[in-house]
Motif scaffolding. Structure first.
Motif, mmCIF file in Angstrom:
data_model
loop_
_atom_site.group_PDB
_atom_site.id
_atom_site.type_symbol
_atom_site.label_atom_id
_atom_site.label_comp_id
_atom_site.label_asym_id
_atom_site.label_seq_id
_atom_site.Cartn_x
_atom_site.Cartn_y
_atom_site.Cartn_z
ATOM 1 N N LYS A 134 3.815 -4.981 -3.369
ATOM 2 C CA LYS A 134 3.611 -4.228 -4.601
ATOM 3 C C LYS A 134 2.826 -2.936 -4.352
ATOM 4 N N LYS A 135 1.517 -2.957 -4.626
ATOM 5 C CA LYS A 135 0.732 -1.719 -4.501
ATOM 6 C C LYS A 135 0.657 -1.242 -3.047
ATOM 7 N N CYS A 136 0.459 -2.190 -2.099
ATOM 8 C CA CYS A 136 0.237 -1.798 -0.708
ATOM 9 C C CYS A 136 1.484 -1.157 -0.100
ATOM 10 N N TYR A 137 2.653 -1.790 -0.304
ATOM 11 C CA TYR A 137 3.883 -1.239 0.271
ATOM 12 C C TYR A 137 4.527 -0.242 -0.685
ATOM 13 N N ALA A 138 4.929 -0.711 -1.886
ATOM 14 C CA ALA A 138 5.806 0.107 -2.746
ATOM 15 C C ALA A 138 5.099 1.357 -3.267
ATOM 16 N N LEU A 139 3.762 1.421 -3.179
ATOM 17 C CA LEU A 139 3.067 2.666 -3.525
ATOM 18 C C LEU A 139 2.387 3.314 -2.308
ATOM 19 N N ARG A 140 1.417 2.619 -1.668
ATOM 20 C CA ARG A 140 0.638 3.340 -0.644
ATOM 21 C C ARG A 140 1.477 3.675 0.586
ATOM 22 N N ILE A 141 2.106 2.674 1.200
ATOM 23 C CA ILE A 141 2.925 2.960 2.392
ATOM 24 C C ILE A 141 4.177 3.737 1.980
ATOM 25 N N ALA A 142 4.785 3.362 0.854
ATOM 26 C CA ALA A 142 6.012 4.063 0.429
ATOM 27 C C ALA A 142 5.734 5.532 0.112
ATOM 28 N N SER A 143 4.548 5.857 -0.391
ATOM 29 C CA SER A 143 4.271 7.267 -0.678
ATOM 30 C C SER A 143 4.288 8.086 0.618
ATOM 31 N N VAL A 144 3.854 7.469 1.712
ATOM 32 C CA VAL A 144 3.871 8.156 3.007
ATOM 33 C C VAL A 144 5.311 8.262 3.533
ATOM 34 N N MET A 145 6.077 7.177 3.414
ATOM 35 C CA MET A 145 7.498 7.223 3.803
ATOM 36 C C MET A 145 8.191 8.315 2.986
ATOM 37 N N ALA A 146 7.864 8.367 1.703
ATOM 38 C CA ALA A 146 8.504 9.308 0.788
ATOM 39 C C ALA A 146 8.175 10.749 1.175
ATOM 40 N N ARG A 147 6.920 10.977 1.571
ATOM 41 C CA ARG A 147 6.536 12.313 2.035
ATOM 42 C C ARG A 147 7.387 12.712 3.251
ATOM 43 N N ASP A 148 7.543 11.774 4.197
ATOM 44 C CA ASP A 148 8.260 12.091 5.434
ATOM 45 C C ASP A 148 9.772 12.162 5.230
ATOM 46 N N GLU A 149 10.293 11.421 4.240
ATOM 47 C CA GLU A 149 11.751 11.319 4.073
ATOM 48 C C GLU A 149 12.268 12.123 2.884
ATOM 49 N N GLY A 150 11.385 12.743 2.092
ATOM 50 C CA GLY A 150 11.841 13.588 0.993
ATOM 51 C C GLY A 150 12.148 12.870 -0.299
#
Ligand code: GTP
Ligand code: MN
Ligand code: MN
Length: 619
Positions: free
Chosen positions: A239-255
């Protein structure tokens, strides 16, 4: 011998080692599971398949262990209540870390520690931390398994409560594992331990946890470590750890963008569909708005998500939204038959886990706000007898219901589409007694990002410290940004700058919580928020009137549909008033907030602040 006996069988096979044959060919996963088992020393390893039978065996065991209380099957079928340790009831922001290689990449809004130092600390904590317990391996995917680029994770946990809850909140089990194998896919390793090893013969407690808690993210490795807590936001790592914190970083790198937003579908009387997403800080009304029962005539609302939204600019240039979750993990208090009947109906279908609510004498659950009148007798969340005279809350203020999303009658069919839905409008909102109008339309996209970047909410009595203090919470992501806050805002600007400008959604700032001079709410809220949604859509269609103010466009008194409401256009005017004196204080607050970003504040946003000041000066 299979490496995957049913959990109850595993309980009996004490001599089953950690080296049993694992049911996968995914090399990286096998290696990681082996490595974790060697470190944490569990009594046994169990690979979660996600079947009904498995869930039944697990929940039976949890009931026997005293962690879960089975609710009355006639009123709450297949549902359970859990009661946590009183010191393990919420997310622990002060113990949440973003351990990027460089400190400046975590930014001023996050706790940071050097990754090598943190790894050494975690290795010490996790060494032997699962002794005497089962180590569960949960393959999961956030979002759709059929997505173009499915986002896999594997949570290893020593808590069966976490397994049963993850099964509700995410897509888990064998299907996910098969797909991971087929693609030889990358997965986010997410390691969780309650930090309560059992010595030989030692009796367990109902809610094992540790005084010491650490919620740690390594953004470059895309890995998560959670130690010491069993509470949802700390332990359900998808939830918060993956779908927001880690995913926000993936999202930055992947657009793309990973946001703390709901998604809803609106259908107008002309049968035209619109999709709206909205970011509000925790406990500020996302679940309530997502499940809204509209009071405005002819308009229909359906739900796609209530907490997390992943946004991508699609091939057609539209901003498309998906909900990566499969369940609701909602705040229980305040969720009631009068304020949120849709949530109540979903809960009543069963298959839910409640945490820290009160129990009724007939084996049901209750919390403040569920019904207008409290039952004459309850067992409170601490296990004590409770009556309306007790003077303490029966349910913990952060008690939660965990319910499969497909039990929502008003779930939109598009929830099931891996491509998501095109977003017409984005709302940003917070809890403000003064200053912020009921609704304001941003004059353009970058002004909308400015609104999101300065979003604020008053602290409530539930949080420690002074009440009513304004805390800035950019895009409602303050506790969830996995990288530097300025870089996060810059990412919004560059990503949208490259998109089809004609298809960008409208951005609106909302505030359901403004007060009148006599202290009451300036706006009735809840189902009547559909009237604001109607205005939002009519603005996008060029049909509704507005007044231009320095901060953007607000409704004229008669542009909000008040039919059936005991309110006048003058009341609307009061609810949307932009008071220059209040805004003088607000601008000073924004100045202070922006100063904290230092050099990482995007210049587009400081320019927007300067323009806003000029408009107030000229007004
Ligand atoms: P998280 O799940 O923690 O992220 O929070 P959330 O944003 O989903 O909050 P939720 O919908 O659970 O709302 C929590 C609180 O806001 C409850 O106390 C509600 O009664 C209150 N609330 C929600 N909508 C409204 C509204 O329109 N008006 C008023 N006055 N209160 C509201
Ligand atoms: Mn939330
Ligand atoms: Mn919610």
């Amino acid at each position: 011998e299979s490496g995957n006996a049913a959990p109850s069988q595993l309980q009996d096979s004490k001599n089953q080692g950690t080296s049993s044959e694992a049911p996968t060919t995914h090399r990286a996963l096998l290696d990681w599971v082996q490595e974790v088992a060697e470190l944490t020393q569990p009594a046994r390893v169990y690979w979660v398949t996600g079947t009904e039978e498995e869930n039944k065996a697990l929940t039976d065991e949890l009931v026997e262990a005293g962690t879960l209380t089975r609710l009355n099957p006639e009123t709450f079928p297949n549902s359970f209540a859990a009661f946590s340790d009183p010191k393990d009831v919420a997310r622990v922001e002060e113990q949440t870390f973003i351990c990027s290689e460089k400190k400046e990449d975590a930014g001023f809004t996050n706790n940071w520690m050097d990754p090598a130092q943190m790894h050494a600390k975690l290795d010490g904590l996790f060494a032997g931390s699962m002794r005497g317990r089962t180590m569960y391996v949960i393959p999961f995917v956030m979002g759709h398994l059929e997505a173009e680029d499915p986002k896999f994770g594997v949570e290893i946990t020593d808590s069966a409560y976490v397994v049963a809850s993850m099964r509700i909140m995410a897509r888990i089990g064998t299907d996910v594992l098969r797909k991971m194998e087929e693609l030889d896919a990358f997965f986010v390793p997410a390691l969780h331990s309650v930090g309560a090893p059992l010595a030989e013969g030692e009796a367990d407690v109902a809610w094992p946890c540790n005084e010491e808690k650490w919620i740690v993210h390594f953004p470059e490795d895309r890995s998560i470590y959670s130690y010491g807590s069993g509470y949802g936001g700390n332990a359900l790592l998808g939830k918060k750890c993956y779908a927001l914190r880690i995913a926000s970083v993936m999202a930055r790198d992947e657009g793309w963008l990973a946001e703390h937003m709901l998604i809803l579908k609106l259908t107008s009387p002309e049968k035209k569909d619109y999709y709206v997403s909205a970011a509000f800080p925790s406990a500020c009304g996302k679940t309530n708005l997502a499940l809204l029962d509209p009071t405005v005539e002819g308009w229909k609302v359906e739900t796609l998500g209530d907490d997390i939204t992943w946004l991508r600019f699609g091939h057609d240039g539209e901003l498309r939204a998906t909900n990566p979750e499969a369940g609701l993990f909602g705040v229980a208090p305040g969720t009631g038959w009068s304020t949120n009947p849709n949530a109540m109906r979903a809960i009543a279908k069963g298959n839910s886990i409640f945490t820290n609510v009160a129990l009724t004498d007939d084996g049901g659950v209750w919390w403040e706000g569920m019904t207008d009148e409290a039952p004459a007798h309850l067992t409170d969340w601490r296990g004590n007898d409770w009556t309306p005279e007790s003077g303490t809350p029966a349910a913990h203020p952060n008690s939660r219901f965990c319910t499969p999303i497909d039990q929502i009658d008003m779930l939109a069919e598009e929830y099931y589409s891996p491509d998501g839905v095109p977003v017409s409008a984005i709302l940003f909102g917070g809890r403000r007694k003064t200053t912020v109008p009921l609704v304001t339309q941003a004059r353009d996209w970058t002004s909308g990002i400015f609104m999101g970047s300065t979003l604020s909410s008053e602290t409530t009595a539930a949080a420690a410290g002074a009440v009513g203090v304004v805390r800035r919470d950019p895009m409602a992501m303050l506790p969830f940004m996995g990288y530097d806050a300025g870089d996060y805002l810059k990412h919004w600007i560059t990503l949208s700058g490259a998109a089809n400008q004609d298809k960008l959604p409208g951005i609106f700032l909302v505030n359901w919580f403004r007060r009148t001079a006599d202290g009451g709410f300036a706006w009735p809220g809840f189902g009547d928020n559909s009237r604001v949604l109607k205005w939002v859509i009519e603005r996008l269609e060029g049909k509704a009137d507005a007044v231009e103010t320095p901060i953007g466009f607000v409704p004229t008194g008669d542009s909000i549909d008040l039919k059936g409401l005991d309110m006048t256009p003058a009341d609307v005017e009061a609810a949307v008033r932009v008071d220059p004196a209040e805004w003088e204080t607000e601008l000073a607050g924004i100045d202070e907030w922006y100063a904290r970003f230092g050099a990482s504040l995007p210049e587009e946003l400081s320019a927007k602040l300067a323009e806003l000041k000029e408009r107030f000066a000229a007004a």
